[in-house]
Scaffold this motif. Structure first.
Motif, PDB file in Angstrom:
ATOM      1  N   LYS A 100      -7.900   6.357  -9.740  1.00 37.91           N
ATOM      2  CA  LYS A 100      -7.699   7.575  -8.952  1.00 37.91           C
ATOM      3  C   LYS A 100      -8.131   7.322  -7.496  1.00 37.91           C
ATOM      4  CE  LYS A 100      -8.506  12.508  -9.499  1.00 37.91           C
ATOM      5  NZ  LYS A 100      -9.295  13.009  -8.401  1.00 37.91           N
ATOM      6  N   HIS A 101      -9.277   6.656  -7.345  1.00 36.83           N
ATOM      7  CA  HIS A 101      -9.764   6.345  -5.995  1.00 36.83           C
ATOM      8  C   HIS A 101      -8.814   5.423  -5.246  1.00 36.83           C
ATOM      9  CE1 HIS A 101     -14.184   7.463  -7.044  1.00 36.83           C
ATOM     10  NE2 HIS A 101     -13.496   8.491  -6.593  1.00 36.83           N
ATOM     11  N   LEU A 102      -8.245   4.444  -5.949  1.00 40.53           N
ATOM     12  CA  LEU A 102      -7.294   3.519  -5.305  1.00 40.53           C
ATOM     13  C   LEU A 102      -6.100   4.305  -4.766  1.00 40.53           C
ATOM     14  CD1 LEU A 102      -6.842   0.367  -7.611  1.00 40.53           C
ATOM     15  CD2 LEU A 102      -7.719   0.409  -5.289  1.00 40.53           C
ATOM     16  N   HIS A 103      -5.606   5.195  -5.610  1.00 40.69           N
ATOM     17  CA  HIS A 103      -4.434   5.984  -5.256  1.00 40.69           C
ATOM     18  C   HIS A 103      -4.730   6.857  -4.030  1.00 40.69           C
ATOM     19  CE1 HIS A 103      -1.386   9.251  -6.367  1.00 40.69           C
ATOM     20  NE2 HIS A 103      -0.688   8.180  -6.021  1.00 40.69           N
ATOM     21  N   GLU A 104      -5.890   7.547  -4.077  1.00 40.90           N
ATOM     22  CA  GLU A 104      -6.264   8.423  -2.946  1.00 40.90           C
ATOM     23  C   GLU A 104      -6.456   7.607  -1.671  1.00 40.90           C
ATOM     24  OE1 GLU A 104      -8.640  11.659  -5.701  1.00 40.90           O
ATOM     25  OE2 GLU A 104      -9.729  10.616  -4.126  1.00 40.90           O
ATOM     26  N   SER A 105      -7.127   6.465  -1.808  1.00 40.11           N
ATOM     27  CA  SER A 105      -7.379   5.639  -0.623  1.00 40.11           C
ATOM     28  C   SER A 105      -6.074   5.110  -0.041  1.00 40.11           C
ATOM     29  CB  SER A 105      -8.301   4.474  -0.964  1.00 40.11           C
ATOM     30  OG  SER A 105      -9.575   4.969  -1.272  1.00 40.11           O
ATOM     31  N   ALA A 106      -5.123   4.750  -0.907  1.00 37.11           N
ATOM     32  CA  ALA A 106      -3.831   4.250  -0.406  1.00 37.11           C
ATOM     33  C   ALA A 106      -3.168   5.342   0.446  1.00 37.11           C
ATOM     34  CB  ALA A 106      -2.934   3.866  -1.580  1.00 37.11           C
TER      35      ALA A 106
ATOM     36  N   GLU B  49      -1.758   7.524   5.885  1.00 38.69           N
ATOM     37  CA  GLU B  49      -1.847   8.596   6.882  1.00 38.69           C
ATOM     38  C   GLU B  49      -2.624   8.190   8.127  1.00 38.69           C
ATOM     39  OE1 GLU B  49      -3.561  12.028   4.951  1.00 38.69           O
ATOM     40  OE2 GLU B  49      -1.955  11.927   3.442  1.00 38.69           O
ATOM     41  N   LYS B  50      -3.784   7.527   7.884  1.00 32.42           N
ATOM     42  CA  LYS B  50      -4.710   7.280   8.994  1.00 32.42           C
ATOM     43  C   LYS B  50      -4.517   5.921   9.667  1.00 32.42           C
ATOM     44  CE  LYS B  50      -9.585   8.168   9.639  1.00 32.42           C
ATOM     45  NZ  LYS B  50     -10.856   8.243   8.970  1.00 32.42           N
TER      46      LYS B  50
ATOM     47  N   ILE C 247       0.849  -1.199   0.000  1.00 35.26           N
ATOM     48  CA  ILE C 247       0.000   0.000   0.000  1.00 35.26           C
ATOM     49  C   ILE C 247       0.886   1.252   0.000  1.00 35.26           C
ATOM     50  CG2 ILE C 247      -1.741   1.286   1.324  1.00 35.26           C
ATOM     51  CD1 ILE C 247      -2.885  -1.422   2.217  1.00 35.26           C
ATOM     52  N   GLU C 248       2.011   1.187   0.737  1.00 34.32           N
ATOM     53  CA  GLU C 248       2.917   2.347   0.778  1.00 34.32           C
ATOM     54  C   GLU C 248       3.452   2.667  -0.622  1.00 34.32           C
ATOM     55  OE1 GLU C 248       3.142  -0.057   3.000  1.00 34.32           O
ATOM     56  OE2 GLU C 248       3.288   0.837   5.012  1.00 34.32           O
ATOM     57  N   GLU C 249       3.821   1.638  -1.362  1.00 33.42           N
ATOM     58  CA  GLU C 249       4.352   1.875  -2.722  1.00 33.42           C
ATOM     59  C   GLU C 249       3.287   2.532  -3.612  1.00 33.42           C
ATOM     60  OE1 GLU C 249       7.414  -1.879  -2.822  1.00 33.42           O
ATOM     61  OE2 GLU C 249       6.172  -1.502  -4.601  1.00 33.42           O
ATOM     62  N   LEU C 250       2.054   2.064  -3.460  1.00 34.36           N
ATOM     63  CA  LEU C 250       0.971   2.645  -4.256  1.00 34.36           C
ATOM     64  C   LEU C 250       0.760   4.110  -3.846  1.00 34.36           C
ATOM     65  CD1 LEU C 250      -1.407   2.500  -6.226  1.00 34.36           C
ATOM     66  CD2 LEU C 250      -2.775   1.423  -4.428  1.00 34.36           C
ATOM     67  N   ALA C 251       0.780   4.355  -2.542  1.00 35.67           N
ATOM     68  CA  ALA C 251       0.535   5.712  -2.041  1.00 35.67           C
ATOM     69  C   ALA C 251       1.621   6.683  -2.502  1.00 35.67           C
ATOM     70  CB  ALA C 251       0.453   5.692  -0.518  1.00 35.67           C
ATOM     71  N   SER C 252       2.871   6.212  -2.586  1.00 37.01           N
ATOM     72  CA  SER C 252       3.941   7.153  -2.930  1.00 37.01           C
ATOM     73  C   SER C 252       4.176   7.271  -4.445  1.00 37.01           C
ATOM     74  CB  SER C 252       5.239   6.766  -2.206  1.00 37.01           C
ATOM     75  OG  SER C 252       5.573   5.460  -2.572  1.00 37.01           O
ATOM     76  N   ALA C 253       3.481   6.441  -5.231  1.00 34.39           N
ATOM     77  CA  ALA C 253       3.617   6.573  -6.703  1.00 34.39           C
ATOM     78  C   ALA C 253       2.893   7.842  -7.158  1.00 34.39           C
ATOM     79  CB  ALA C 253       2.993   5.360  -7.372  1.00 34.39           C
ATOM     80  N   SER C 254       3.239   8.307  -8.358  1.00 35.25           N
ATOM     81  CA  SER C 254       2.482   9.459  -8.887  1.00 35.25           C
ATOM     82  C   SER C 254       1.205   8.927  -9.538  1.00 35.25           C
ATOM     83  CB  SER C 254       3.323  10.200  -9.929  1.00 35.25           C
ATOM     84  OG  SER C 254       3.431   9.392 -11.089  1.00 35.25           O
ATOM     85  N   LEU C 255       0.206   9.813  -9.676  1.00 33.45           N
ATOM     86  CA  LEU C 255      -1.061   9.381 -10.286  1.00 33.45           C
ATOM     87  C   LEU C 255      -0.817   8.899 -11.719  1.00 33.45           C
ATOM     88  CD1 LEU C 255      -4.087   9.043  -9.964  1.00 33.45           C
ATOM     89  CD2 LEU C 255      -4.385  11.421 -10.647  1.00 33.45           C
ATOM     90  N   GLU C 256       0.151   9.544 -12.420  1.00 30.66           N
ATOM     91  CA  GLU C 256       0.459   9.146 -13.801  1.00 30.66           C
ATOM     92  C   GLU C 256       0.951   7.704 -13.848  1.00 30.66           C
ATOM     93  OE1 GLU C 256       1.307  12.161 -12.548  1.00 30.66           O
ATOM     94  OE2 GLU C 256      -0.346  13.036 -13.720  1.00 30.66           O
TER      95      GLU C 256
END
Ligand code: SF4
Length: 338
Positions: free
Chosen positions: A81-87, A92-93, A56-65
């Motif tokens: 986009k939702h996957l990226h935002e949720s990651a 964070e939470k 999940i961390e790798e997904l969160a730190s990737a760019s949206l592109e």
């Protein structure tokens, strides 16, 4: 039925990469990809996505592109986009750990009740229903529910039925069993009842309604009319009526259709007008026909008469009659179905 379904699933489950473990991150990615896409298409995307974003961390730190690049060709990019935002929210939470509580899962972007139920039951073994179109169809048939599954109140009722069914059961196997049963056996058209593990108690099967149910009629806008359109046959003849002069499609021939809620109400309306009983045979197809000033949604069903009545024609005779384009589509759909 729960036990039969679960046992059948354990012996026949389809082999998918997301079924190799119960990691909630993996289940989440697969469920989001499967939302509007078939399993065969999803498999290579799923594998490639996890090779690139293994946590999940790798997904969160990737760019949206970068995330979009992995999604290229899958369509409905909002899902990515939702996957990226949720990651990013999970990092964070929840310190990068996929949330455990159902309501926390439901609060993530792009996750509705079905997906939250699927993740909770498959990853954590929670007794939560995962009700999608497959489940609505199977339950409607199994219990012979003649109500419209497009209505929220009917969907809620089915949710409660499933909630009771999975009480003290292996909800993960039950929910996945429903997915597999709906995809391979209790299919939308021509279900394969002879191979069904829950056929013995299925009321639609007992009452020969498997080709009729579920009733699934969506609400429509003004200027749009929803009909139950009846292909009414007796042996090799079809009942046609001629439109009266002065109205829409005047003098053209067509099938009987009523602006009613279900094929069961169609039978009552027909009985009132013609004093004849009809047997409902099958749901043939839903057809949309657009005129310049209005749209018809025709829910086409096949009905059978017990006697021949006035106004019935063979296919050869119909060829010589002026049939409206809309009803020509209806006839073609029927001939294809049969
Ligand atoms: S018996 Fe047929 S209609 Fe009933 S659940 Fe099984 S496949 Fe579906």
């Amino acid at each position: 039925m729960q036990k039969q379904l679960i046992q059948w699933y354990q012996q026949n489950k389809r082999d998918f990469p997301w079924r190799k473990d119960q990691d909630p991150y993996h289940i989440w990615i697969s469920e989001i990809m499967l939302q509007q896409t078939t399993t065969e298409t999803v498999i290579p995307y799923y594998e490639r996505f996890l090779e690139n974003f293994s946590t999940i961390e790798e997904l969160a730190s990737a760019s949206l592109e970068e995330v979009y690049k992995m999604w290229e060709g899958l369509g409905y990019y909002r899902r990515a986009k939702h996957l990226h935002e949720s990651a990013q929210i999970i990092v964070e939470k929840y310190q990068g750990k996929f949330p455990y509580e159902y309501n926390d899962i439901l609060s993530l972007k792009g996750i509705g009740e079905y997906t939250a139920g699927a993740i909770s039951s498959i990853a954590y073994g929670k007794q939560v229903p995962a009700v999608d179109g497959n489940v609505l169809r199977i339950i409607s048939r199994y219990y012979l529910l003649k109500e419209n599954i497009a209505e929220t109140k009917v969907q809620k009722k089915i949710y409660q039925i499933v909630q009771e069914l999975i009480l003290n059961q292996d909800a993960s196997a039950f929910n996945q069993g429903m997915m597999d049963l709906g995809a391979t056996i209790c299919k939308p058209v021509h279900p394969l009842c002879s191979r069904c593990p829950i056929q013995k108690e299925c009321l639609a099967f007992k009452n020969k309604q498997t080709d009729v149910l579920p009733i699934n009629i969506k609400k429509i806008k003004k200027q749009e009319i929803s009909y139950i359109t009846g292909i009414i046959t007796y042996q090799d003849k079809y009942l046609l009526i001629q439109n009266p002069p002065g109205g829409l499609l005047e003098n053209f021939y067509g099938f009987v259709q009523y602006d009613v809620e279900s094929p069961y109400s169609f039978v009552s309306s027909f009985q009132e007008k013609y004093h004849q009983d009809l047997i409902i045979q099958a749901h043939i197809k839903d057809i949309k026909h657009v005129f310049s000033h209005r749209t018809w949604f025709m829910h086409v069903y096949h009905f059978v008469l017990e006697h021949e009545i006035e106004g019935m024609y063979t296919l050869e005779e119909i060829e010589a009659l002026p049939l409206s384009t809309a009803h020509l589509k209806v006839l073609k759909a029927y001939l294809k179905f049969m």
